[in-house]
Motif scaffolding. Structure first.
Motif, PDB file in Angstrom:
ATOM      1  N   VAL A   1      -1.710  -1.067  -4.067  1.00  0.00           N
ATOM      2  CA  VAL A   1      -2.783  -0.085  -3.876  1.00  0.00           C
ATOM      3  C   VAL A   1      -2.132   1.277  -3.636  1.00  0.00           C
TER       4      VAL A   1
ATOM      5  N   ARG B   1      -8.266   2.742   6.266  1.00  0.00           N
ATOM      6  CA  ARG B   1      -7.166   1.772   6.143  1.00  0.00           C
ATOM      7  C   ARG B   1      -7.698   0.371   5.844  1.00  0.00           C
TER       8      ARG B   1
ATOM      9  N   LEU C   1       0.846  -1.190   0.000  1.00  0.00           N
ATOM     10  CA  LEU C   1       0.000   0.000   0.000  1.00  0.00           C
ATOM     11  C   LEU C   1       0.877   1.233   0.000  1.00  0.00           C
TER      12      LEU C   1
ATOM     13  N   LEU D   1      -8.712   0.097   2.263  1.00  0.00           N
ATOM     14  CA  LEU D   1      -7.572   0.047   1.351  1.00  0.00           C
ATOM     15  C   LEU D   1      -6.971  -1.357   1.292  1.00  0.00           C
ATOM     16  N   VAL D   2      -6.801  -1.977   2.448  1.00  0.00           N
ATOM     17  CA  VAL D   2      -6.162  -3.301   2.450  1.00  0.00           C
ATOM     18  C   VAL D   2      -7.131  -4.399   1.988  1.00  0.00           C
TER      19      VAL D   2
END
Length: 222
Positions: A153, A142, A4, A145-146
């Motif tokens: 990403v 967060r 990320l 996103l993961v």
């Protein structure tokens, strides 16, 4: 492991009527960062941005630099900055504020540091957003996103939100958040690696688009 990249926005318009607009230099920074990431072989397969204009404009410059002008980005408001102007005004609602706290950089960031620490302690009465709400939305971002489907990403956010993500990742005290924030360069890259169970800091405040030949103009913090 999947990676990320969380990028702080490029230089905005400090002291202007609308801070939430990239400066001319900010547009140059974001484009240069995109080129540098592409040269490193970074090929994101998922993109996220906050809902603020400076996030979108930074992302657009990065995408152009990477040759991905049509790449879509998902908006997640958890990546937004806290409203620092309203927070400062709330802190000094009943006392005289420091001179030039909204217009002079040194005064602004010194006052912001003290105000954020007070906010974290619960000492700012009726803030525009509670500290608990801020940290919760950053954590929600967060997790989104993961959970994205991809090995790489890329997200564009702001210094305060990124500072909180960093502090939470390394399990630091709340006061570390503002220390991370105030060190964050414009267009700085923060890298994390993750799995279903783990989330690790892999790189902090990196500027692959800056070297000795352009640092005098391209390196900015606000």
């Amino acid at each position: 492991m999947p990676e990320l990249f969380v990028v702080r926005h490029a230089q905005a318009s400090f002291g202007a009527a609308n801070y939430d607009v990239l400066s001319e230099l900010g547009h140059e920074q974001s484009f240069a960062l995109g080129k540098a990431l592409a040269a490193q072989g970074v090929r994101p397969d998922a993109f996220f941005i906050g809902a603020q204009r400076r996030h979108r404009e930074t992302y657009e410059g990065i995408a152009r630099g990477m040759g991905l002008e049509a790449a879509p980005a998902t908006i997640h408001a958890g990546l937004n900055e806290f409203d620092f102007k309203a927070l400062l005004d709330a802190h000094y609602r009943h006392t005289p504020p420091p001179e030039h706290m909204h217009t002079e950089r040194k005064s602004h960031f010194r006052t912001l540091r003290d105000t954020v620490l007070a906010w974290q302690r619960g000492d700012v009465i009726d803030p525009p957003e509670t500290w608990q709400a801020f940290t919760a939305r950053v954590e929600a971002a967060r997790k989104t996103l993961v959970a994205a489907q991809g090995q790489t990403v890329l997200a564009v956010s702001s210094g305060g939100a990124i500072g909180q993500m960093l502090a939470a990742c390394v399990e630091a005290p709340s006061a570390q958040q503002i220390k991370f924030q105030l060190q964050m360069k414009n267009c700085a890259v923060n890298r994390f690696v993750f799995s279903e169970r783990n989330f690790y800091l892999h790189g902090y405040n990196e500027t692959p688009h800056i070297d000795a030949s352009n640092a005098d103009t391209m390196l900015t913090y606000s």
